[in-house]
Design a protein around this motif. Structure first.
Motif, PDB file in Angstrom:
ATOM      1  N   ASP A 115       0.865  -1.186   0.000  1.00 23.15           N
ATOM      2  CA  ASP A 115       0.000   0.000   0.000  1.00 23.15           C
ATOM      3  C   ASP A 115       0.898   1.232   0.000  1.00 23.15           C
ATOM      4  OD1 ASP A 115      -2.007  -1.830   0.228  1.00 23.15           O
ATOM      5  OD2 ASP A 115      -2.408  -1.451   2.348  1.00 23.15           O
ATOM      6  N   LEU A 116       0.346   2.319  -0.488  1.00 21.00           N
ATOM      7  CA  LEU A 116       1.140   3.544  -0.660  1.00 21.00           C
ATOM      8  C   LEU A 116       0.430   4.700   0.037  1.00 21.00           C
ATOM      9  CD1 LEU A 116       3.675   4.302  -2.245  1.00 21.00           C
ATOM     10  CD2 LEU A 116       2.257   4.621  -4.275  1.00 21.00           C
ATOM     11  N   GLY A 143      -1.279  -1.885  -3.737  1.00 20.68           N
ATOM     12  CA  GLY A 143      -2.482  -2.127  -2.947  1.00 20.68           C
ATOM     13  C   GLY A 143      -3.271  -0.830  -2.821  1.00 20.68           C
ATOM     14  N   GLU A 144      -3.658  -0.500  -1.611  1.00 21.01           N
ATOM     15  CA  GLU A 144      -4.382   0.753  -1.392  1.00 21.01           C
ATOM     16  C   GLU A 144      -3.467   1.942  -1.703  1.00 21.01           C
ATOM     17  OE1 GLU A 144      -7.603   0.979  -0.246  1.00 21.01           O
ATOM     18  OE2 GLU A 144      -7.716  -1.207  -0.351  1.00 21.01           O
ATOM     19  N   ILE A 145      -4.051   2.984  -2.272  1.00 23.27           N
ATOM     20  CA  ILE A 145      -3.272   4.217  -2.493  1.00 23.27           C
ATOM     21  C   ILE A 145      -3.972   5.373  -1.778  1.00 23.27           C
ATOM     22  CG2 ILE A 145      -2.377   5.880  -4.165  1.00 23.27           C
ATOM     23  CD1 ILE A 145      -2.141   3.670  -6.200  1.00 23.27           C
ATOM     24  N   HIS A 146      -3.246   5.967  -0.841  1.00 18.73           N
ATOM     25  CA  HIS A 146      -3.753   7.147  -0.136  1.00 18.73           C
ATOM     26  C   HIS A 146      -2.891   8.342  -0.552  1.00 18.73           C
ATOM     27  CE1 HIS A 146      -6.043   4.720   2.850  1.00 18.73           C
ATOM     28  NE2 HIS A 146      -5.076   3.837   2.598  1.00 18.73           N
ATOM     29  N   ILE A 147      -3.545   9.443  -0.895  1.00 13.29           N
ATOM     30  CA  ILE A 147      -2.793  10.667  -1.211  1.00 13.29           C
ATOM     31  C   ILE A 147      -3.290  11.783  -0.300  1.00 13.29           C
ATOM     32  CG2 ILE A 147      -2.184  12.366  -2.986  1.00 13.29           C
ATOM     33  CD1 ILE A 147      -2.972  10.259  -5.110  1.00 13.29           C
ATOM     34  N   GLY A 198      -6.569  10.192  10.649  1.00 16.90           N
ATOM     35  CA  GLY A 198      -7.812   9.672  10.062  1.00 16.90           C
ATOM     36  C   GLY A 198      -7.597   8.694   8.912  1.00 16.90           C
ATOM     37  N   VAL A 199      -6.364   8.475   8.487  1.00 22.04           N
ATOM     38  CA  VAL A 199      -6.129   7.587   7.343  1.00 22.04           C
ATOM     39  C   VAL A 199      -6.116   6.141   7.828  1.00 22.04           C
ATOM     40  CG1 VAL A 199      -4.548   7.026   5.464  1.00 22.04           C
ATOM     41  CG2 VAL A 199      -4.723   9.351   6.252  1.00 22.04           C
ATOM     42  N   ASP A 200      -6.905   5.321   7.133  1.00 23.24           N
ATOM     43  CA  ASP A 200      -7.037   3.920   7.555  1.00 23.24           C
ATOM     44  C   ASP A 200      -5.995   3.077   6.807  1.00 23.24           C
ATOM     45  OD1 ASP A 200      -7.964   1.595   8.601  1.00 23.24           O
ATOM     46  OD2 ASP A 200      -9.724   1.459   7.276  1.00 23.24           O
ATOM     47  N   ILE A 201      -4.880   2.774   7.469  1.00 23.64           N
ATOM     48  CA  ILE A 201      -3.830   1.990   6.793  1.00 23.64           C
ATOM     49  C   ILE A 201      -3.429   0.785   7.641  1.00 23.64           C
ATOM     50  CG2 ILE A 201      -2.743   3.817   5.423  1.00 23.64           C
ATOM     51  CD1 ILE A 201      -0.626   3.973   7.737  1.00 23.64           C
ATOM     52  N   ASP A 202      -2.886  -0.211   6.936  1.00 23.67           N
ATOM     53  CA  ASP A 202      -2.235  -1.326   7.626  1.00 23.67           C
ATOM     54  C   ASP A 202      -0.743  -0.965   7.631  1.00 23.67           C
ATOM     55  OD1 ASP A 202      -0.833  -3.561   8.256  1.00 23.67           O
ATOM     56  OD2 ASP A 202      -1.992  -4.932   6.990  1.00 23.67           O
ATOM     57  N   PRO A 203      -0.199  -0.537   8.765  1.00 18.96           N
ATOM     58  CA  PRO A 203       1.157   0.032   8.750  1.00 18.96           C
ATOM     59  C   PRO A 203       2.231  -0.919   8.220  1.00 18.96           C
ATOM     60  CG  PRO A 203       0.377  -0.321  11.008  1.00 18.96           C
ATOM     61  CD  PRO A 203      -0.790  -0.556  10.098  1.00 18.96           C
ATOM     62  N   LEU A 204       2.062  -2.197   8.441  1.00 16.45           N
ATOM     63  CA  LEU A 204       3.121  -3.119   8.013  1.00 16.45           C
ATOM     64  C   LEU A 204       3.106  -3.356   6.503  1.00 16.45           C
ATOM     65  CD1 LEU A 204       3.101  -5.669  10.973  1.00 16.45           C
ATOM     66  CD2 LEU A 204       4.472  -3.594  10.651  1.00 16.45           C
ATOM     67  N   ALA A 226       3.519   7.105  15.071  1.00 25.41           N
ATOM     68  CA  ALA A 226       2.385   6.847  15.968  1.00 25.41           C
ATOM     69  C   ALA A 226       1.407   5.862  15.329  1.00 25.41           C
ATOM     70  CB  ALA A 226       1.674   8.165  16.296  1.00 25.41           C
ATOM     71  N   LYS A 227       1.354   5.844  13.998  1.00 23.12           N
ATOM     72  CA  LYS A 227       0.485   4.899  13.280  1.00 23.12           C
ATOM     73  C   LYS A 227       1.095   3.514  13.206  1.00 23.12           C
ATOM     74  CE  LYS A 227      -3.090   6.856  10.756  1.00 23.12           C
ATOM     75  NZ  LYS A 227      -4.241   6.156  11.270  1.00 23.12           N
ATOM     76  N   GLY A 228       2.373   3.416  13.576  1.00 23.15           N
ATOM     77  CA  GLY A 228       3.025   2.109  13.578  1.00 23.15           C
ATOM     78  C   GLY A 228       3.814   1.794  12.326  1.00 23.15           C
ATOM     79  N   LEU A 229       4.096   2.802  11.500  1.00 21.83           N
ATOM     80  CA  LEU A 229       4.888   2.527  10.291  1.00 21.83           C
ATOM     81  C   LEU A 229       6.335   2.216  10.659  1.00 21.83           C
ATOM     82  CD1 LEU A 229       2.670   3.732   8.222  1.00 21.83           C
ATOM     83  CD2 LEU A 229       4.695   4.331   6.923  1.00 21.83           C
ATOM     84  N   PRO A 230       6.922   1.142  10.138  1.00 21.55           N
ATOM     85  CA  PRO A 230       8.328   0.840  10.398  1.00 21.55           C
ATOM     86  C   PRO A 230       9.232   1.942   9.827  1.00 21.55           C
ATOM     87  CG  PRO A 230       7.179  -1.040   9.432  1.00 21.55           C
ATOM     88  CD  PRO A 230       6.261   0.116   9.307  1.00 21.55           C
TER      89      PRO A 230
END
Ligand SMILES: Cc1cc2nc3c(=O)[nH]c(=O)nc-3n(C[C@H](O)[C@H](O)[C@H](O)COP(=O)(O)OP(=O)(O)OC[C@H]3O[C@@H](n4cnc5c(N)ncnc54)[C@H](O)[C@@H]3O)c2cc1C
Ligand code: FES
Length: 278
Positions: A115-116, A143-147, A198-204, A226-230
């Motif tokens: 995802d991006l 996968g998902e693309i958030h901008i 507010g962005v719904d992501i799977d951080p891993l 804080a969102k858990g991104l490595p």
């Protein structure tokens, strides 16, 4: 005096003709370019070129078009000083010098399949537009693309037509915010960091690509952590003053790294212990 051209010198300029100029805001113009010798520019999203105006100077500028476009390439330039203001005065049909592409760009082969989350502040949308267009052209590889895009005022919105299109697409999550609204603005108001919780992501599964003004990075990184991104999935593109663009002059150095050659894209992991990087 006859001009001496050393064959295969990395400093050799190629002549590029301006095919079109589109004002995007009061300060930014989009230049559509093509090489006079009909070769194309082979580049990765996130790479930059050195743009040269004879007798005026040379500057690094990100390539903002899709690398899959074999007809022309584009740069979006903000008028801030000597070279950029001169560039803004040029006309369709004028010739500029170009060398490059330089830098590493975004690690496409690593990002693909994930995802991006693209976070662009102001003119940071220029290099990220290249990545966005690439991802749209290869939609099935991501996968998902958030901008997320933020700028100071509605008058500073770049690529307005495209932004509208991205906002309408069902396969892209797009959000935009301005720091200060005007009476006609119907969208979000607030700093770009206000959009991240507010962005719904799977951080891993997610790679974040972040480009914006220097002040933005620290706060955006804090939200992403804080969102858990490595730390190795947070990609940051930096601007430094540059002369050669290819790791020879040391102008762009951050400790042992050359921003022009080892970057401009770094993972947060690479630079997190270098205080001056941020
Ligand atoms: C890798 C990279 C990619 C870039 N991509 C773009 C882009 O896509 N579009 C765009 O408009 N600009 C981009 N820039 C910034 C651009 O290179 C500068 O705005 C330009 O060099 C200014 O030149 P000038 O002669 O017009 O300004 P000058 O007269 O040299 O300076 C005017 C002001 O701009 C500042 N400045 C000069 N060079 C830089 C620099 N390299 N980075 C930050 N501030 C600078 C100066 O400190 C001064 O305050 C990029 C810079 C880098 C390093
Ligand atoms: S600009 Fe010369 S080493 Fe980076």
């Amino acid at each position: 005096m006859a001009q001496v051209v050393i064959k295969d010198s990395p400093y050799n300029l190629k002549k590029a003709k301006i095919l079109d100029i589109k004002p995007l805001t009061d300060k930014e113009k989009l230049f559509k370019l093509v090489f006079e010798d009909h070769t194309w520019l082979d580049f990765e999203p996130g790479q930059f070129i050195m743009v040269s105006l004879m007798g005026i100077g040379e500057i690094p500028v990100s390539i903002c078009s899709s690398p899959l476009n074999r007809h022309y390439f584009e740069i979006c330039v903000r008028a801030v000083g000597k070279v950029t203001n001169s560039l803004h005065k040029l006309n369709v049909g004028d010739i500029i010098g170009v060398r490059g592409p330089y830098g590493n760009g975004f690690p496409i082969k690593i990002i693909e399949g994930h995802d991006l989350l693209i976070i662009a502040g102001g003119l940071g949308l220029a290099p990220l537009r290249s990545l966005i267009l690439y991802a749209i052209d290869n939609r099935r590889d991501f996968g998902e693309i958030h901008i997320l895009f933020g700028c100071k005022t509605p008058g500073e919105l770049l690529f307005e037509d495209e932004i509208e299109e991205w906002g309408k697409r069902l396969d892209i999550h797009f959000a935009c915010t301005v720091d200060r609204a005007d009476p006609d603005w119907k969208g979000n108001v607030g700093l770009i960091t206000s959009l991240i919780p507010g962005v719904d992501i799977d951080p891993l599964r997610t790679y974040a690509a972040v480009v914006g003004p220097p002040v933005m990075y620290k706060f955006v990184i804090k939200e992403l952590l804080a969102k858990g991104l490595p730390v190795d999935q947070i990609l940051l593109s930096f601007e430094r003053h540059m002369k050669c663009g290819m790791g020879k002059c040391g102008r762009c150095q951050i400790q042992n790294l050359y921003c022009c050659k080892d970057g401009p894209v770094f993972t947060f992991k690479e630079i997190m212990d270098m205080a001056e990087a941020l």
